[in-house]
Structures are given as C-alpha cells and as structure tokens.
Design an enzyme around this catalytic site. Structure first.
Site, PDB file in Angstrom:
ATOM      1  N   THR A  27       0.866  -1.183   0.000  1.00 35.41           N
ATOM      2  CA  THR A  27       0.000   0.000   0.000  1.00 35.41           C
ATOM      3  C   THR A  27       0.901   1.231   0.000  1.00 35.41           C
ATOM      4  O   THR A  27       2.103   1.123   0.250  1.00 35.41           O
ATOM      5  CB  THR A  27      -0.897   0.049   1.257  1.00 35.41           C
ATOM      6  N   ALA A  56       3.043  -1.196   4.909  1.00 31.14           N
ATOM      7  CA  ALA A  56       2.313  -0.012   5.381  1.00 31.14           C
ATOM      8  C   ALA A  56       3.328   1.124   5.507  1.00 31.14           C
ATOM      9  O   ALA A  56       4.353   0.968   6.185  1.00 31.14           O
ATOM     10  CB  ALA A  56       1.661  -0.300   6.729  1.00 31.14           C
ATOM     11  N   VAL A  82       7.236  -2.290   7.391  1.00 37.30           N
ATOM     12  CA  VAL A  82       7.205  -0.821   7.440  1.00 37.30           C
ATOM     13  C   VAL A  82       7.864  -0.260   6.184  1.00 37.30           C
ATOM     14  O   VAL A  82       9.015  -0.573   5.869  1.00 37.30           O
ATOM     15  CB  VAL A  82       7.920  -0.303   8.700  1.00 37.30           C
ATOM     16  N   LYS A  83       7.077   0.560   5.482  1.00 37.17           N
ATOM     17  CA  LYS A  83       7.566   1.140   4.226  1.00 37.17           C
ATOM     18  C   LYS A  83       8.171   2.508   4.535  1.00 37.17           C
ATOM     19  O   LYS A  83       7.495   3.396   5.084  1.00 37.17           O
ATOM     20  CB  LYS A  83       6.383   1.286   3.272  1.00 37.17           C
ATOM     21  N   LEU A  84       9.442   2.664   4.160  1.00 33.53           N
ATOM     22  CA  LEU A  84      10.189   3.887   4.476  1.00 33.53           C
ATOM     23  C   LEU A  84      10.743   4.488   3.186  1.00 33.53           C
ATOM     24  O   LEU A  84      11.193   3.743   2.306  1.00 33.53           O
ATOM     25  CB  LEU A  84      11.363   3.539   5.396  1.00 33.53           C
TER      26      LEU A  84
END
Ligand code: E4P
Length: 214
Positions: A27, A56, A82-84
C-alpha cells in the site's frame, strides 16, 4: 517470483486472494487515500485476508517521526512491513528497524546506488519504481537488472520488489531477471491471464462441445 498486489482496495485484495495468486500486499498513501478510510483500519483488514508481507508506509519524513510510526505499525500485526522512503532519514530508520528486527520496504528507489544504500542499511525489500522511470523516457527494467546484479555480486539479503508495475511486460521481464517479488495492480493481474488465442480456443471448444451427443 512472489506476487504482491499493489492496492488498498479490499475487494481487489479479496478477489486476487481467492484466485490463490497473492503472496503479499503493498500500500502507499495515495492508494489508501482513494479508499476514504483510515490507514490503520485498511491495514488491519488486509492482514485478516492475506497471510504474507503487508507493506504499510510511514507518513512522517523525519527520522524520529518515522521511527515512532514504525513502532506503531510493527505492533499492528506480525506480517506488517514498514515502508520507508529512500532518503537519508529513511535509511537511518531502516538501519534502526533492521537492528530491532522490524521488517522494512524501502520505497521510491530510482537508482542502483540508492538500492545499494538500502541493502547496506539492512532493508528487507527494496522497491524500484519501474513505471515512473518509463514515464520519464528511461527503461525502468534496466534498473531492475542492475540491482539484481549488484545484490548477487555481494550476496545482499535484501529482496528486489519491482514496483510501479504498469503492464504485463514489466512482470515478464522481472521474472526473466530473477527479481524476488513483483507488486502488481489488480488490472495487470487480470491482463496476465489473458490471451486472445485462449479466448478463441475456448469459444471453439464450447461450440464443438454442443455437438457431442449426451
Ligand atoms: C508500491 O509499493 C508503490 O508505491 C507503487 O507500485 C507505485 O506505483 P505507481 O507508480 O503506479 O503509483
């Protein structure tokens, strides 16, 4: 090659999951904004549908803010990744997450050197955006080839997650190059199954089946 679906639309996710084709979900803020729902609610629901990595994205752009959000996301479900963003703060957060055992997907990657940095920071996934490179008259798939070569040269564990996929040729070329994952919009998943000779052949079989005595 693993298939992730690139959407925040629960109906699309359920439909693709029912086909048995989905290993995970990605996402981003733009996709979630289209749903009109809260990011947390969407991700919680996705985690109930798909048992695989669910990316996310953090909304903060500074290290402290990203880490606060990373800790929140990590508590939501064991499958949340965790999308960074691929910035200096994002790389620092990637390293901290990696040290803490939090899985990461480093996003907005547009160069091989950026991918090298993400791997050195301990990213679980790197997301090179092939479609957006094509949009500016570069060949996004050349970047995938470079990253796959570099990661193999140094045995990096970071998985290449091909993102910004726009059409079946991106998927085909990703598979030939040995990319670990392709994250694919629902429409492109449907296109992968389509072939005019399949449709024509099936129509002929259906027609001939009517001539078989019962
Ligand atoms: C997924 O992780 C990316 O955010 C997404 O593939 C970007 O796709 P777009 O370039 O079509 O917006």
């Amino acid at each position: 090659m693993k298939f992730f679906i690139d959407t925040a639309d629960l109906k699309e996710i359920r439909d693709a999951a029912a086909m048995g084709l989905i290993d995970g979900v990605t996402t981003n803020p733009s996709l979630v904004a289209k749903t009109g729902r809260k990011y947390l609610d969407v991700v919680r629901e996705i985690c109930e549908v798909v048992d695989g990595p669910i990316s996310a994205e953090v909304l903060a752009t500074d290290y402290d803010g990203m880490m606060a959000e990373a800790h929140d996301w990590a508590k939501v479900h064991r499958n949340v990744v965790v999308k960074l963003p691929l910035t200096l703060d994002g790389l620092r957060a990637t390293r901290t997450c990696s040290n803490e055992g939090i899985k990461t997907n480093v996003t907005l990657c547009f160069s091989a050197n950026q991918a090298l940095l993400a791997a050195k920071a301990g990213a679980t996934f790197i997301s090179p955006f092939v479609g957006r490179l094509d949009d500016i008259s570069e060949d996004g798939m050349n970047l995938i080839e470079d990253i796959c070569t570099i990661y193999q040269n140094y045995d990096f564990a970071t998985q290449v997650l091909v993102a910004s996929v726009r059409h079946p040729v991106h998927v085909h070329r990703s598979a030939l190059l040995g990319a670990d994952v392709c994250t694919i919009p629902f429409k492109v998943i449907e296109q992968l199954a389509k072939h005019p000779l399949t449709d024509a052949g099936l129509a002929k079989f259906v027609e001939d089946a009517r001539k078989i005595p019962r």
